[in-house]
Write a protein that holds these residues in place. Sequence first.
Motif, short mmCIF file in Angstrom:
data_model
loop_
_atom_site.label_atom_id
_atom_site.label_comp_id
_atom_site.label_asym_id
_atom_site.label_seq_id
_atom_site.Cartn_x
_atom_site.Cartn_y
_atom_site.Cartn_z
N PRO A 191 0.81 -1.23 0.00
CA PRO A 191 0.00 0.00 0.00
C PRO A 191 0.84 1.28 0.00
O PRO A 191 0.34 2.34 -0.38
N GLU A 192 2.09 1.20 0.41
CA GLU A 192 2.95 2.39 0.45
C GLU A 192 3.71 2.60 -0.85
O GLU A 192 4.41 3.61 -1.01
N ALA A 193 3.61 1.67 -1.77
CA ALA A 193 4.37 1.77 -3.03
C ALA A 193 3.83 2.92 -3.88
O ALA A 193 2.67 3.31 -3.78
N ARG A 194 4.70 3.44 -4.72
CA ARG A 194 4.34 4.54 -5.60
C ARG A 194 4.42 4.16 -7.08
O ARG A 194 3.86 4.86 -7.92
N HIS A 195 5.09 3.08 -7.37
CA HIS A 195 5.26 2.66 -8.76
C HIS A 195 4.93 1.17 -8.88
O HIS A 195 5.44 0.35 -8.11
N PHE A 196 4.08 0.85 -9.85
CA PHE A 196 3.64 -0.52 -10.06
C PHE A 196 3.86 -0.90 -11.52
O PHE A 196 3.69 -0.08 -12.42
#
Length: 261
Positions: free
Chosen positions: A243-248
């Motif tokens: 949930p804290e990621a910024r790039h997928f």
Amino acid sequence: MAGPTTAERGERQHLDSGPPRPPLLKRLPKPRTLVIVLVCLTLLGAGGVWVFYGSQWLRVERVTASGTRVLTPAQVVEAADVPVGSPLISVDTDVIEARLRRKLPRIDSVDVVRSWPHGIGLKVTERTPVLIAEKGGKFVEVDAKGVRYATVSRAPKGVPALELDVSPSAGLRRFGTGRLVREAVRVAGSLPAAVARDTRIVKVRSYDSISLELSGDRTVAWGSGEKGRAKARTLTALMKAAPEARHFDVSVPTAPASAGS
């Protein structure tokens, strides 16, 4: 006393049966009756034609429009140009439908129906924008079929922007701008509902390189428009797991990746 011989019995049966009876003939109507019937049918047919085409009873007196959202009913009625006063049965509904789609590209489909005895109804379905492309300070609306159908001065809320950042290449010559726009629309239609609400930009660099810019400075590398359902499921799971990621990156749904910054 001896009885009759076989020959005598056969002769007696032949005599009893008598000559064959002629078949019964159906009684045909008299010529005078046929003439009267034909005259009546002719009069009924002529009367029906007069009622539908010659009388004032079944003529167009009103035209109404329904189903509009951005367009107004008055705009639709004016563009339809239905011949008021003409016999209702003579109105060519196919011509009116084609005229409306040509004059008002915002209309996706229209059903022209006769409302006896005096009305014509125009049931309109407008296109809905799924992407918006900026052009010259204005915005071009693109629907779910990839059709660029209207230019507006203000971007509609909640509709992602389409950015075509395509360099002249063999890929552009092969697919063309129209195909790339349809691929972007295809991606937008595959997004999970939560992601779709947060999508701000759909960026197209090539057929195989489509990415998303979400709220909160988040990005998604989607790849091509293929395997959209698998990518949507993978992205949903990836966002829950990180949930804290910024790039997928779900361009290869079987080998997704995420990064915090």
